[in-house]
Design an enzyme around this catalytic site. Structure first.
Site, short mmCIF file in Angstrom:
data_model
loop_
_atom_site.label_atom_id
_atom_site.label_comp_id
_atom_site.label_asym_id
_atom_site.label_seq_id
_atom_site.Cartn_x
_atom_site.Cartn_y
_atom_site.Cartn_z
N SER A 142 0.85 -1.19 0.00
CA SER A 142 0.00 0.00 0.00
C SER A 142 0.88 1.23 0.00
CB SER A 142 -0.88 0.00 1.25
OG SER A 142 -1.51 1.25 1.44
N TYR A 155 -1.29 -0.64 10.36
CA TYR A 155 -1.40 -1.03 8.95
C TYR A 155 -0.20 -0.50 8.17
CZ TYR A 155 -3.51 -1.32 4.25
OH TYR A 155 -3.77 -1.59 2.93
#
Length: 277
Positions: A142, A155
């Site tokens: 990501s 995350y």
């Protein structure tokens, strides 16, 4: 790996989000898609779609947080599908919080699913690829792993780790025919902003999930080291932030990213525990 027709692919997190779109793209290439996810209903649906699109669907319901049981998982994969040509580590958990509001269970579950599970599954499937001197591993990271995302710090940490680990094993495997790619989506129409009904920053490059799936396919066919799907401006920001972290922080503040992510945290803490797998 120029051609994946007839290749066998293990895809985690296949039953929802970006994973379903990746499975459909693979099916059009007439691949065998071994879908791994917790949701049997979701697996049944995606396998039916894979079969209808010209591929072969195999489903294995499995909780990827149970990394101590991965030996049994890989044995089942080999029994059902034979040697694996491609592994796509896609399953992930994303949970927005102020850092002090995470529980130890939150931290462990995010890091296990997002980072430890891809490492362990790769560790178990890689030897066969090396024996055959053929294979490809794709890790779905990501843009949050390129620049820390406030209120999404665990995350971010998991995806940054995925990027650096991918870089390291790419170098280890450089003299083999086993490729490693890392794909870094930014904002997508299958992501958390959409799930929480929050508008992404106006400057964000919002990718359709089909774009991400196509990028995954091309990363395999072209043996690409890293693909960042977040627009040129974001790529420049990531590069400059390495030289001047303060500048990167200032840009995030001015673009409203910090405030926006705080809103995500507040909203998710109300709705609780959205899991993509």
């Amino acid at each position: 790996m120029k051609n994946i027709v007839g290749k066998t692919v293990v895809l985690t997190g296949a039953s929802g989000g970006i994973g379903a779109f990746i499975a459909r793209v693979l099916a059009k290439e007439q691949a065998t898609v071994v879908s791994v996810s917790r949701s049997q209903k979701g697996l049944d649906q995606i396998c039916a779609e894979v079969n209808a699109a010209g591929g072969k669907g195999i489903s294995i319901p499995f909780d990827l947080s149970k990394v101590e049981e991965f030996s049994a998982l890989t044995q089942e994969i080999h029994q059902l599908a034979g040697p694996i040509d491609i592994l796509i580590n896609n399953a992930a958990i994303e949970k927005y919080r102020p850092f002090q509001n995470y529980t130890l269970e939150d931290v462990q579950s995010i890091l296990t699913t997002n980072l430890l599970a891809p490492m362990e599954l790769t560790r178990l499937l890689l030897p066969t690829m090396l024996e055959r001197n053929s294979g490809h591993i794709v890790n779905i990271a990501s843009s949050a792993g390129k620049k820390g995302a406030p209120y999404n710090s665990i995350y971010s940490a998991s995806k940054a780790g995925l990027i650096m680990w991918s870089d390291a094993i790419q170098q280890e495997l450089a003299n083999s025919n086993v490729g490693v790619s890392v794909v870094c989506p930014g904002c997508t129409n299958a992501g958390m902003y959409l799930a929480l009904d929050i508008t992404a920053p106006s400057v964000a490059n919002i990718a359709e999930p089909t774009e991400v799936a196509d990028a995954v396919l091309q990363s395999i066919k072209q043996n690409q080291k890293e693909v960042v799907l977040d627009g040129t401006a974001s790529k420049i920001l990531f590069a400059i932030s390495q030289l001047s972290p303060q500048f990167g922080d200032m840009v995030f503040q001015r673009l409203g990213v910090v405030e926006l992510n705080q809103s995500c945290a507040e909203k998710q803490m109300q709705t609780e525990n959205l899991v993509y797998n």
